[in-house]
Design an enzyme around this catalytic site. Structure first.
Site, PDB file in Angstrom:
ATOM      1  N   MET A   1       0.844  -1.200   0.000  1.00  0.00           N
ATOM      2  CA  MET A   1       0.000   0.000   0.000  1.00  0.00           C
ATOM      3  C   MET A   1       0.872   1.241   0.000  1.00  0.00           C
ATOM      4  O   MET A   1       1.732   1.404   0.877  1.00  0.00           O
ATOM      5  CB  MET A   1      -0.920   0.011   1.230  1.00  0.00           C
ATOM      6  CG  MET A   1      -1.990  -1.068   1.221  1.00  0.00           C
ATOM      7  SD  MET A   1      -2.920  -1.101   2.769  1.00  0.00           S
ATOM      8  CE  MET A   1      -1.723  -1.901   3.853  1.00  0.00           C
TER       9      MET A   1
ATOM     10  N   GLY B   1      -5.376  -5.617   3.270  1.00  0.00           N
ATOM     11  CA  GLY B   1      -4.651  -4.367   3.152  1.00  0.00           C
ATOM     12  C   GLY B   1      -5.081  -3.312   4.144  1.00  0.00           C
ATOM     13  O   GLY B   1      -4.522  -3.177   5.227  1.00  0.00           O
TER      14      GLY B   1
ATOM     15  N   ASN C   1      -7.546 -11.249  -2.806  1.00  0.00           N
ATOM     16  CA  ASN C   1      -7.427  -9.931  -2.185  1.00  0.00           C
ATOM     17  C   ASN C   1      -8.686  -9.130  -2.488  1.00  0.00           C
ATOM     18  O   ASN C   1      -9.343  -9.345  -3.497  1.00  0.00           O
ATOM     19  CB  ASN C   1      -6.174  -9.228  -2.747  1.00  0.00           C
ATOM     20  CG  ASN C   1      -6.052  -7.778  -2.338  1.00  0.00           C
ATOM     21  OD1 ASN C   1      -5.893  -6.897  -3.176  1.00  0.00           O
ATOM     22  ND2 ASN C   1      -6.116  -7.501  -1.048  1.00  0.00           N
ATOM     23  N   GLY C   2      -9.025  -8.206  -1.574  1.00  0.00           N
ATOM     24  CA  GLY C   2     -10.153  -7.314  -1.815  1.00  0.00           C
ATOM     25  C   GLY C   2     -11.282  -7.485  -0.819  1.00  0.00           C
ATOM     26  O   GLY C   2     -11.964  -8.510  -0.833  1.00  0.00           O
TER      27      GLY C   2
ATOM     28  N   GLN D   1       7.492  -4.900  -4.272  1.00  0.00           N
ATOM     29  CA  GLN D   1       6.602  -4.762  -5.418  1.00  0.00           C
ATOM     30  C   GLN D   1       7.156  -3.714  -6.374  1.00  0.00           C
ATOM     31  O   GLN D   1       7.420  -2.581  -5.987  1.00  0.00           O
ATOM     32  CB  GLN D   1       5.184  -4.366  -5.012  1.00  0.00           C
ATOM     33  CG  GLN D   1       4.243  -4.401  -6.224  1.00  0.00           C
ATOM     34  CD  GLN D   1       2.828  -3.955  -5.935  1.00  0.00           C
ATOM     35  OE1 GLN D   1       2.596  -2.792  -5.640  1.00  0.00           O
ATOM     36  NE2 GLN D   1       1.876  -4.891  -6.029  1.00  0.00           N
TER      37      GLN D   1
ATOM     38  N   CYS E   1      -2.746  -1.710 -10.252  1.00  0.00           N
ATOM     39  CA  CYS E   1      -3.008  -0.325  -9.849  1.00  0.00           C
ATOM     40  C   CYS E   1      -3.705   0.435 -10.970  1.00  0.00           C
ATOM     41  O   CYS E   1      -3.216   0.458 -12.108  1.00  0.00           O
ATOM     42  CB  CYS E   1      -1.708   0.369  -9.475  1.00  0.00           C
ATOM     43  SG  CYS E   1      -1.948   2.087  -8.939  1.00  0.00           S
TER      44      CYS E   1
ATOM     45  N   LYS F   1       0.555  -9.340  -9.092  1.00  0.00           N
ATOM     46  CA  LYS F   1      -0.690  -8.940  -8.436  1.00  0.00           C
ATOM     47  C   LYS F   1      -1.540  -8.217  -9.477  1.00  0.00           C
ATOM     48  O   LYS F   1      -1.116  -7.207 -10.048  1.00  0.00           O
ATOM     49  CB  LYS F   1      -0.441  -8.034  -7.234  1.00  0.00           C
ATOM     50  CG  LYS F   1      -1.701  -7.709  -6.427  1.00  0.00           C
ATOM     51  CD  LYS F   1      -1.352  -6.931  -5.157  1.00  0.00           C
ATOM     52  CE  LYS F   1      -2.573  -6.778  -4.250  1.00  0.00           C
ATOM     53  NZ  LYS F   1      -3.598  -5.877  -4.824  1.00  0.00           N
TER      54      LYS F   1
ATOM     55  N   HIS G   1      -6.838  -9.302  -6.938  1.00  0.00           N
ATOM     56  CA  HIS G   1      -7.847  -8.450  -6.315  1.00  0.00           C
ATOM     57  C   HIS G   1      -9.156  -8.719  -7.036  1.00  0.00           C
ATOM     58  O   HIS G   1      -9.255  -8.543  -8.251  1.00  0.00           O
ATOM     59  CB  HIS G   1      -7.444  -6.981  -6.453  1.00  0.00           C
ATOM     60  CG  HIS G   1      -8.344  -6.041  -5.720  1.00  0.00           C
ATOM     61  ND1 HIS G   1      -7.866  -4.945  -5.029  1.00  0.00           N
ATOM     62  CD2 HIS G   1      -9.694  -6.009  -5.550  1.00  0.00           C
ATOM     63  CE1 HIS G   1      -8.887  -4.291  -4.488  1.00  0.00           C
ATOM     64  NE2 HIS G   1      -9.998  -4.919  -4.802  1.00  0.00           N
TER      65      HIS G   1
END
Length: 320
Positions: free
Chosen positions: A12, A228, A206-207, A65, A95, A134, A166
């Site tokens: 993050m 996260g 994720n998410g 990352q 992203c 990711k 995600h």
């Protein structure tokens, strides 16, 4: 070392820096930690190697990352990260920010899986540490299972073992990064189905995952979970994952002990020139849900503004 992605703390921006990762290692020794995204341009052209610093004694397992889309640049950065001792290099293909799109990386790369494959292979050729990706379940209006399956098929090779997904589509125009974490609906079933389609892959979901109970439900369908914002805002929710998810002894169940150790760390960092505004911001949520939480946050803010922890340290500990 044998790496397990059973429970991960998500990368993050402005959050998972070296100080935040130190805090998490006071709470859990088993969670897989990730750096903030670091772009290849920042490393190669900006010489921002400070962003790659990590505590080699305590942070493992830890991944860096990277953000980028030029295979040669990614390979050069992979060599640097490998030499520093990271356990894994993760490529950001999720992203959705406009700034990242202008750099032709992040979620927009899902529309060019052949390039992603080239990037992965370029890094694999220069390092033996694992390269992971990711991503999102899709981009813009393409959040169907066929799109995701086709993306994965085209990035696979014999060395590629782990994919973090995600479970939301990335909307590249009209939504901010924050809105992209909230507005597109979660489609966990797409990630579950992906695991069925590619059983040999380690799939991490994720998410929107809020706690350990929800994590355990997901772990019935996939290999790992990544949380996260929730653990960042409330670090103590991961205090029992070592026992519940890894069958090991928990190391960080006492808030007061954790805070004392972290404040000592903050003073040490301040002696090396690191302002308290950078280190103390990570403990705003350490007292979350307790009666003194508001007073604790106010005192943290005051300490950051005055850059003087010596005056408030004992009062902070008393509020936990």
């Amino acid at each position: 070392m044998s790496l397990s992605h059973r429970f991960c703390i998500a990368p993050m921006m402005q959050c998972t820096d070296i100080h935040d990762r130190f805090l998490f290692r006071l709470i859990t020794k088993k969670a897989f930690l990730y750096t903030e995204m670091v772009t290849t341009n920042a490393i190669i052209h900006g010489k921002c190697l400070n962003q790659l610093k990590f505590n080699n004694k305590i942070e493992h397992p830890v991944a860096v990352q990277l953000g980028g889309s030029e295979p040669g640049d990614l390979a050069e950065c992979a060599k640097i990260c490998s030499s520093l001792g990271y356990d894994e290099i993760n490529l950001n293909v999720g992203c959705p920010s406009e700034r990242v799109q202008k750099g032709s990386f992040g979620a927009c790369l899902m529309e060019d899986p052949c390039l992603v494959n080239e990037c992965i292979q370029a890094m694999q050729e220069v390092t033996s540490i694992p390269i992971t990706v990711k991503c999102r379940i899709g981009v813009n209006k393409r959040d169907d299972q066929d799109f995701l399956n086709n993306f994965v098929k085209k990035i696979l090779n014999s060395k590629f073992k782990t994919l973090i997904v995600h479970a939301r589509v990335a909307i590249l125009k009209g939504l901010t990064p924050r809105q992209n974490r909230q507005i597109p609906p979660l489609k966990y079933e797409n990630v579950y189905q992906l695991k069925k389609e590619f059983p040999e892959l380690e799939i991490v979901i994720n998410g929107g995952i809020k706690n350990i109970e929800e994590s355990l439900i997901h772990l019935e369908k996939v290999d790992g979970v990544m949380l996260g914002r929730t653990p960042y805002d409330n670090p103590m929710i991961v205090s029992d994952i070592d026992s519940r998810l890894f069958n090991e002894v928990d190391i960080g169940s006492d808030r007061k002990t954790i805070l004392k150790e972290y404040l000592d760390y903050c003073k040490e960092q301040n002696n090396h020139g690191e302002p308290y505004s950078r280190t103390l911001k990570h403990v705003f949520g350490l007292n979350r849900g307790l009666k003194n939480a508001k007073a604790f946050r106010s005192l943290i803010l005051e300490t950051m503004q005055k850059n003087n922890l010596e005056v408030t340290q004992s009062d902070l500990v008393a509020l936990v």
